[in-house]
Design a protein around this motif. Structure first.
Motif, PDB file in Angstrom:
ATOM      1  N   SER A  55      -6.203  -2.273  12.369  1.00  0.00           N
ATOM      2  CA  SER A  55      -6.267  -1.206  11.377  1.00  0.00           C
ATOM      3  C   SER A  55      -5.092  -0.249  11.524  1.00  0.00           C
ATOM      4  O   SER A  55      -4.661   0.064  12.637  1.00  0.00           O
ATOM      5  N   GLY A  61      -0.419   4.394  16.343  1.00  0.00           N
ATOM      6  CA  GLY A  61      -0.577   4.279  14.907  1.00  0.00           C
ATOM      7  C   GLY A  61      -1.457   3.113  14.491  1.00  0.00           C
ATOM      8  O   GLY A  61      -1.717   2.917  13.296  1.00  0.00           O
ATOM      9  N   THR A 102       0.831  -1.185   0.000  1.00  0.00           N
ATOM     10  CA  THR A 102       0.000   0.000   0.000  1.00  0.00           C
ATOM     11  C   THR A 102       0.875   1.248   0.000  1.00  0.00           C
ATOM     12  O   THR A 102       2.107   1.158   0.056  1.00  0.00           O
ATOM     13  N   ILE A 129       2.253   4.371   7.328  1.00  0.00           N
ATOM     14  CA  ILE A 129       3.537   5.024   7.090  1.00  0.00           C
ATOM     15  C   ILE A 129       4.588   3.945   6.823  1.00  0.00           C
ATOM     16  O   ILE A 129       4.419   2.789   7.236  1.00  0.00           O
ATOM     17  N   GLU A 138      -4.701   3.429  10.450  1.00  0.00           N
ATOM     18  CA  GLU A 138      -5.552   4.521   9.971  1.00  0.00           C
ATOM     19  C   GLU A 138      -4.905   5.305   8.845  1.00  0.00           C
ATOM     20  O   GLU A 138      -5.554   5.721   7.899  1.00  0.00           O
ATOM     21  N   SER A 139      -3.605   5.517   8.959  1.00  0.00           N
ATOM     22  CA  SER A 139      -2.862   6.248   7.944  1.00  0.00           C
ATOM     23  C   SER A 139      -1.462   5.638   7.888  1.00  0.00           C
ATOM     24  O   SER A 139      -0.578   6.000   8.666  1.00  0.00           O
ATOM     25  N   THR A 175       1.738   5.275   1.453  1.00  0.00           N
ATOM     26  CA  THR A 175       1.689   6.123   2.643  1.00  0.00           C
ATOM     27  C   THR A 175       0.383   6.900   2.691  1.00  0.00           C
ATOM     28  O   THR A 175      -0.056   7.446   1.683  1.00  0.00           O
ATOM     29  N   GLY A 176      -0.236   6.913   3.874  1.00  0.00           N
ATOM     30  CA  GLY A 176      -1.466   7.648   4.070  1.00  0.00           C
ATOM     31  C   GLY A 176      -2.733   6.838   3.884  1.00  0.00           C
ATOM     32  O   GLY A 176      -3.821   7.275   4.277  1.00  0.00           O
ATOM     33  N   LYS A 177      -2.618   5.664   3.324  1.00  0.00           N
ATOM     34  CA  LYS A 177      -3.795   4.818   3.102  1.00  0.00           C
ATOM     35  C   LYS A 177      -4.231   4.141   4.391  1.00  0.00           C
ATOM     36  O   LYS A 177      -3.421   3.858   5.268  1.00  0.00           O
ATOM     37  N   ARG A 178      -5.538   3.859   4.474  1.00  0.00           N
ATOM     38  CA  ARG A 178      -6.066   3.092   5.603  1.00  0.00           C
ATOM     39  C   ARG A 178      -6.047   1.623   5.230  1.00  0.00           C
ATOM     40  O   ARG A 178      -6.479   1.233   4.148  1.00  0.00           O
TER      41      ARG A 178
END
Lengths: 113, 113
Positions: free
Chosen positions: A77, A63, A13, A82, A79-80, A15-18
Motif C-alpha cells: 500500500s 512511504g 493515480t 507521491i 498511503e498517500s 498525488t495524495g491517493k491511497r
C-alpha cells in the motif's frame, strides 16, 4: 497459469491517493517480497515477509506499508501516493532455504500524477 | 553489506557474436549470485545461479557464468548471440546468512542483425 500474479498491471493515480497493489502466488512458497524498479537503479527491496506473522522493512520502505493476509497473498500500500513513487513494482516469492531463489510476478506499472 | 555492480548499462552485439555481460560483487564472503533476464513488459526470469557448488554455472538459453573469487566477478557469457536474447539482464547477490537480495542496475542487451 502464472505462478505469481499481480493486480493491477497498470495504474494511474493522483498525488495524495491511497493505492493498494496485490500479489498472489500458487507456488506454495513461504517467503514473499515487494520491489520497485527504476531505470538505472535496478530493483530495490521495499518489504519482505517470511511467513504470515513476519514483516520486515527493506532498503526503501518509507512511504509504503504491506499486509500478508495469507501465505499466498502479500499486498503493498501507498498511503498517500507521491510522484516519485512512479515506478514498476514487482512481487517475488521464494522457498525458505539457504539459496532462496526468487520468482517474480509480471509487475505493476504505477504512475502518480 | 554487500553490493553488486554491473559494468555497462547498454551492450550491443551482432547476431552470432559473443555476449559478455559483466558483474562484480563486493562482500567479505562469497555470496550466492544470480543472473536474471527481463523481456519487455515481463517480470524477471532466472537464468542461472551460483551456490558455491561449481564455479562455472550453466543456465538456460545457452548462457553460462563463471564465479571468480580472485576477481570478485560473475560475468555472464553466451558464445553466439541470437536476436531473441535482446532483453535487460540483472545480476543479483545475497549472503547465505542475509535475507537481503541486492540487484545490479541492469544491462540492456541489443542484438543487431
Amino acid at each position: 497459469d502464472a505462478d505469481v500474479t499481480q493486480t493491477p498491471r497498470n495504474r494511474i493515480t493522483k498525488t495524495g491517493k491511497r493505492i493498494m497493489l496485490e500479489c498472489s502466488q500458487t507456488k506454495g512458497h513461504d517467503r514473499m517480497y515487494w520491489y520497485r524498479q527504476d531505470p538505472g537503479l535496478g530493483l530495490r527491496l521495499i518489504y519482505y515477509s517470511f511467513d504470515v506473522k513476519d514483516i520486515n522493512k527493506g532498503e526503501i520502505s518509507d512511504g509504503y506499508s504491506v499486509s500478508r493476509q495469507a501465505q499466498a497473498k502479500f499486498s503493498l500500500s501507498l498511503e498517500s501516493a507521491i510522484p516519485n513513487q512512479t515506478a514498476l513494482y514487482f512481487c517475488a516469492t521464494s522457498r525458505s532455504g539457504s539459496v532462496d531463489t526468487q520468482y517474480f510476478g509480471p509487475g505493476t506499472r504505477l504512475t502518480v500524477l | 553489506a554487500q553490493s553488486v555492480t554491473q559494468l555497462g548499462s547498454h551492450v550491443s552485439v551482432s547476431e552470432g557474436a559473443l555476449v559478455l555481460l559483466r558483474c562484480n560483487y563486493s562482500s567479505s564472503v562469497p555470496p550466492y549470485l544470480f543472473w536474471y533476464v527481463q523481456y519487455p513488459n515481463q517480470g524477471l526470469q532466472l537464468l542461472l545461479k551460483y551456490t558455491s557448488a561449481a564455479t562455472l554455472v550453466k543456465g538456460i538459453n545457452g548462457f553460462e557464468a563463471e564465479f571468480k573469487k580472485s576477481e570478485t566477478s560473475f560475468h555472464l557469457t553466451k558464445p553466439s548471440a541470437h536476436m531473441s536474447d535482446a532483453a535487460e539482464y540483472f545480476c543479483a547477490g545475497k549472503l547465505y546468512n542475509n535475507n537481503d537480495m541486492r540487484f545490479g542496475a541492469g544491462t540492456r542487451l541489443t542484438v543487431k542483425p
